[in-house]
Design an enzyme around this catalytic site. Sequence first.
Site, short mmCIF file in Angstrom:
data_model
loop_
_atom_site.label_atom_id
_atom_site.label_comp_id
_atom_site.label_asym_id
_atom_site.label_seq_id
_atom_site.Cartn_x
_atom_site.Cartn_y
_atom_site.Cartn_z
N ASP A 19 0.83 -1.21 0.00
CA ASP A 19 0.00 0.00 0.00
C ASP A 19 0.87 1.26 0.00
O ASP A 19 0.65 2.17 -0.80
CB ASP A 19 -0.93 0.00 1.22
CG ASP A 19 -1.84 -1.22 1.23
OD1 ASP A 19 -2.16 -1.72 0.14
OD2 ASP A 19 -2.21 -1.69 2.32
N GLU A 274 1.44 -6.67 -5.03
CA GLU A 274 1.10 -5.80 -6.15
C GLU A 274 2.30 -5.02 -6.69
O GLU A 274 2.63 -5.09 -7.86
CB GLU A 274 0.00 -4.82 -5.72
CG GLU A 274 -0.33 -3.81 -6.78
CD GLU A 274 -1.73 -3.23 -6.66
OE1 GLU A 274 -2.57 -3.81 -5.94
OE2 GLU A 274 -1.99 -2.20 -7.29
O1 TRH Z 1 4.17 -6.16 0.87
P1 TRH Z 1 3.18 -6.77 -0.03
O2 TRH Z 1 2.77 -8.13 0.30
O3 TRH Z 1 1.92 -5.85 -0.13
C1 TRH Z 1 0.63 -6.41 -0.23
C2 TRH Z 1 0.03 -6.10 -1.56
O4 TRH Z 1 -0.01 -4.74 -1.85
C3 TRH Z 1 -1.36 -6.67 -1.57
O5 TRH Z 1 -2.00 -6.37 -2.77
C4 TRH Z 1 -2.14 -6.11 -0.38
O6 TRH Z 1 -3.40 -6.63 -0.39
C5 TRH Z 1 -1.42 -6.47 0.88
O7 TRH Z 1 -0.11 -5.95 0.84
C6 TRH Z 1 -2.12 -5.92 2.10
O8 TRH Z 1 3.76 -6.84 -1.53
P2 TRH Z 1 4.05 -5.67 -2.59
O9 TRH Z 1 2.77 -5.10 -3.08
O10 TRH Z 1 4.95 -6.22 -3.59
O11 TRH Z 1 4.79 -4.55 -1.78
C7 TRH Z 1 6.10 -4.68 -1.35
C8 TRH Z 1 6.79 -3.35 -1.41
O12 TRH Z 1 8.02 -3.41 -0.72
C9 TRH Z 1 7.09 -2.91 -2.82
O13 TRH Z 1 6.84 -1.53 -2.93
C10 TRH Z 1 8.56 -3.17 -2.99
C11 TRH Z 1 9.05 -2.93 -1.58
N1 TRH Z 1 10.32 -3.60 -1.21
C12 TRH Z 1 11.40 -2.81 -0.94
O14 TRH Z 1 11.35 -1.58 -1.07
N2 TRH Z 1 12.56 -3.42 -0.53
C13 TRH Z 1 12.67 -4.77 -0.41
O15 TRH Z 1 13.77 -5.26 -0.05
C14 TRH Z 1 11.53 -5.56 -0.73
C15 TRH Z 1 11.64 -7.07 -0.62
C16 TRH Z 1 10.37 -4.95 -1.12
#
Ligand code: TRH
Length: 384
Positions: A19, A274
């Site tokens: 988010d 996402e």
């Molecule tokens: O963290 P998430 O599982 O977020 C989820 C999704 O948004 C999902 O749709 C929602 O319903 C749920 O939360 C509540 O996965 P997502 O969306 O990939 O977000 C991870 C974020 O973290 C993304 O912006 C990339 C960032 N990230 C970093 O900045 N550094 C890192 O080392 C990693 C592994 C991720």
Amino acid sequence: MKARRTWDIFCSVVDNFGDIGVCWRLARQLTSERGQSVRLWVNDLASFHRLCRRVDPARELQIVDAVEVRHWGVPFPQVAPADIVIEGFGVRLPDAYVEAMAARSPHPVWINLEYLSAESWVDGCHGLPSPHPGLPLVKHFFFPGFTFATGGLLRESGLTEARDAFQSDPAAMTAFWRSLDLPQGGALRVSLFCYGNAALPALVEAWSSDRLPVVCIVPEGKALTQLSQIAGQRIEPGSRIELGSLSVAAIPFLDLDQYDRLLWACDVNFVRGEDSFVRAQFAARPLVWQAYPQDEGAHLNKSAAFLARYASALGTAAGPVYCAFAEAWNRESADVGKYWAELRCHRDALAAHARNWAGNLAAGGSLAIKLAEFCEDRLKYPVF
Ligand code: TRH
């Protein structure tokens, strides 16, 4: 000349990072590329800080990259609503703020920014209005998506050029691996970002017993915790353990821009949710997506809808095995172990496809630009 509008973006971090990842990207792009005046309300600045180290979790108000970042605390302060109000993923806005929206003239444009899905129903729901039951306000649903009928995907301008420059610059790549304290070359490099997944032990087994060496690079989080359980020892960020042909390299959680570089640098990326899912597609490298697990298997429909689009141009050899592997990963089935050896034989086809796919993603349009235009139209021709 684009009008400089004021925006309030509301983001509630529940337990993950997607988010805030999406809301932060949107806020940054609206200010840097559209010259908009954006206020971003975030309930959990500590999580935000992990994605952007310049955010100070202790400050109620700060300017970061020209975005006004505000802590969304309780009680909510009395503020004048902006021209455009975005609620990230159906978050409930403070009652007093909604009342102030209704009292404002003209009323703000109110958008619910929805979750991404490749399912076809999104085309028909994108942009639909929903009148407030008791106040003279209308909320519009804005759906990201893969077709032009949707709101498109978040993609800052210059992303492709920055990625290509990095991927074709061996010195930049070497410097990146060095910054993570990892040597370059030799093995297949796989980044792993997933939810707890019952299929992971079978995948680890397949990697460790394969003749192709694999380096699995895992940022701190749920995947690393599970890998520690599988290995029977705590794997600290910064350390590395060997399990047969598999080398697990644990790294700290990276900030958003460094994480992009990790996706650009790896041969295969396991992503989830996402935002990492979208960024892995723009990385132009093969990806395996784990959809956010939902009750009654709704995530399996999401995964299938994406696979139907993604794998259609993969060909009759690589397509079925790719789908079988990705489905097994989302069903959390040990079959992933069985499919891995076959999947990696199609590495070249998967890599070529990932590149084409990234190139074709522009077809759905740029979300920030489509959103700004959608809101501008509603400001010019208000419903109430
Ligand atoms: O963290 P998430 O599982 O977020 C989820 C999704 O948004 C999902 O749709 C929602 O319903 C749920 O939360 C509540 O996965 P997502 O969306 O990939 O977000 C991870 C974020 O973290 C993304 O912006 C990339 C960032 N990230 C970093 O900045 N550094 C890192 O080392 C990693 C592994 C991720």
